[in-house]
Write a protein that holds these residues in place. Structure first.
Motif, PDB file in Angstrom:
ATOM      1  N   VAL A 165     -51.884 -37.999  -3.181  1.00 52.93           N
ATOM      2  CA  VAL A 165     -51.724 -36.548  -3.226  1.00 52.93           C
ATOM      3  C   VAL A 165     -51.766 -36.060  -4.665  1.00 52.93           C
ATOM      4  CG1 VAL A 165     -50.232 -34.597  -2.617  1.00 52.93           C
ATOM      5  CG2 VAL A 165     -50.282 -36.616  -1.155  1.00 52.93           C
ATOM      6  N   SER A 166     -52.484 -34.976  -4.907  1.00 54.01           N
ATOM      7  CA  SER A 166     -52.416 -34.246  -6.174  1.00 54.01           C
ATOM      8  C   SER A 166     -51.916 -32.842  -5.860  1.00 54.01           C
ATOM      9  CB  SER A 166     -53.794 -34.189  -6.854  1.00 54.01           C
ATOM     10  OG  SER A 166     -54.725 -33.487  -6.044  1.00 54.01           O
ATOM     11  N   ASN A 167     -51.882 -31.974  -6.849  1.00 58.65           N
ATOM     12  CA  ASN A 167     -51.324 -30.643  -6.619  1.00 58.65           C
ATOM     13  C   ASN A 167     -52.077 -29.858  -5.547  1.00 58.65           C
ATOM     14  OD1 ASN A 167     -49.334 -31.030  -8.529  1.00 58.65           O
ATOM     15  ND2 ASN A 167     -50.492 -30.066 -10.193  1.00 58.65           N
ATOM     16  N   ASN A 168     -53.405 -29.898  -5.612  1.00 53.10           N
ATOM     17  CA  ASN A 168     -54.201 -29.042  -4.728  1.00 53.10           C
ATOM     18  C   ASN A 168     -55.202 -29.800  -3.870  1.00 53.10           C
ATOM     19  OD1 ASN A 168     -53.223 -26.340  -5.559  1.00 53.10           O
ATOM     20  ND2 ASN A 168     -54.038 -26.974  -7.557  1.00 53.10           N
ATOM     21  N   ALA A 169     -55.027 -31.099  -3.736  1.00 53.87           N
ATOM     22  CA  ALA A 169     -55.926 -31.900  -2.900  1.00 53.87           C
ATOM     23  C   ALA A 169     -55.214 -33.185  -2.494  1.00 53.87           C
ATOM     24  CB  ALA A 169     -57.218 -32.219  -3.642  1.00 53.87           C
TER      25      ALA A 169
END
Length: 280
Positions: A165-169
């Motif tokens: 997981v990243s901030n927006n994806a």
């Protein structure tokens, strides 16, 4: 002949004009009375006049063709624009129908599983190779998504598990990826095992239900669900159907090959289960 007229039409017109002027002057000089000279002159100039007339007719035809061609081209362009607009309306209608059907399925799922907390996301980058089967979705930790969350379709069919997981994806390991391992069971007999990805089966778009009990009675077409054992993943998510039952190379255990219910190639939007009630 046409080539000759194209190349010499202007010259012929000028010659005919000069001869006509000369004829007029001669006729006026002679009092407008016909005489042998006038008849001779008319006879001599007749082919020229006919040629000039043919050139004029040809020129008029070319002009009419060019004008009509331009008019027809304009009409064709208008028709193409109208077709493009109609195709766009059809696409919008198809999208609306798909979204309506998706919403109905999702509402049915929410009615059945009120404990699920969903986050919708769009597929942005599918990756399928001989070594992995993953999807990138358009939302991440900023929307409360975490590694280990299950990803499903609007009908509750399992797509995979969020792996990073990243901030927006987020990256999702699909159910046929080799790092998948979760409890599964056959709905008809409640025979339980472990759902696992397999390198060999992944190329065929399939996975295993491993470590089946000795007395498990499975038949081709049996529906396979997530068991929810261990409380890590929700129970009752549709995985696929039994494609066949085989004995492990060691000869000690049996496993079933599972054909997933989800069509990974057709996915546009998915739903991440961010929270659920644990049912043992």
């Amino acid at each position: 002949m046409k080539q000759f007229l194209r190349q010499n039409g202007l010259v012929l017109i000028l010659i005919a004009a000069l001869l006509s002027i000369l004829l007029g002057i001669t006729s006026a000089f002679m009092g407008g009375n016909a005489d042998p000279f006038s008849n001779l002159f008319s006879t001599i100039t007749a082919p020229v006049r006919n040629t000039v007339s043919a050139v004029a007719d040809w020129t008029e035809g070319v002009y009419t063709y060019v004008f009509r061609y331009s008019e027809m081209q304009s009409e064709i362009d208008d028709l193409r624009t109208q077709v493009s607009e109609m195709e766009e309306l059809v696409r919008q209608g198809e999208d609306a129908l798909r979204e309506n059907a998706q919403l109905r399925e999702l509402m049915n799922l929410q009615e059945r599983r009120r404990d699920f907390v969903f986050e919708s996301a769009r597929i942005t980058a599918p990756v399928t190779s001989n070594w992995q089967s993953t999807l990138t979705i358009s939302k991440g930790s900023n929307f409360g998504i975490e590694a280990g969350d299950c990803v499903v379709t609007e009908a509750g069919v399992l797509v995979g598990i969020v792996s990073t997981v990243s901030n927006n994806a987020s990256e999702v390991s699909t159910i046929i990826n080799t790092d998948i391992s979760m409890g599964g069971m056959v709905a008809r007999t409640y025979s339980a095992g472990i759902l696992e990805g397999d390198f060999t089966l992944m190329t065929d778009g399939k996975l295993k239900l491993n470590y089946l009990p000795d007395g498990a009675q499975l038949i081709s077409g049996d529906e396979v669900l997530t068991s929810g054992k261990g409380g890590i993943y929700p129970s009752g998510l549709v995985v696929g159907q039994v494609d066949g039952v085989f004995i492990d190379p060691s000869g000690k255990t049996r496993y079933a090959v599972i054909q997933p219910e989800v069509d990974l190639d057709s996915l546009i939007e998915v739903f991440v289960i961010k929270d659920f009630d644990i049912v043992e």
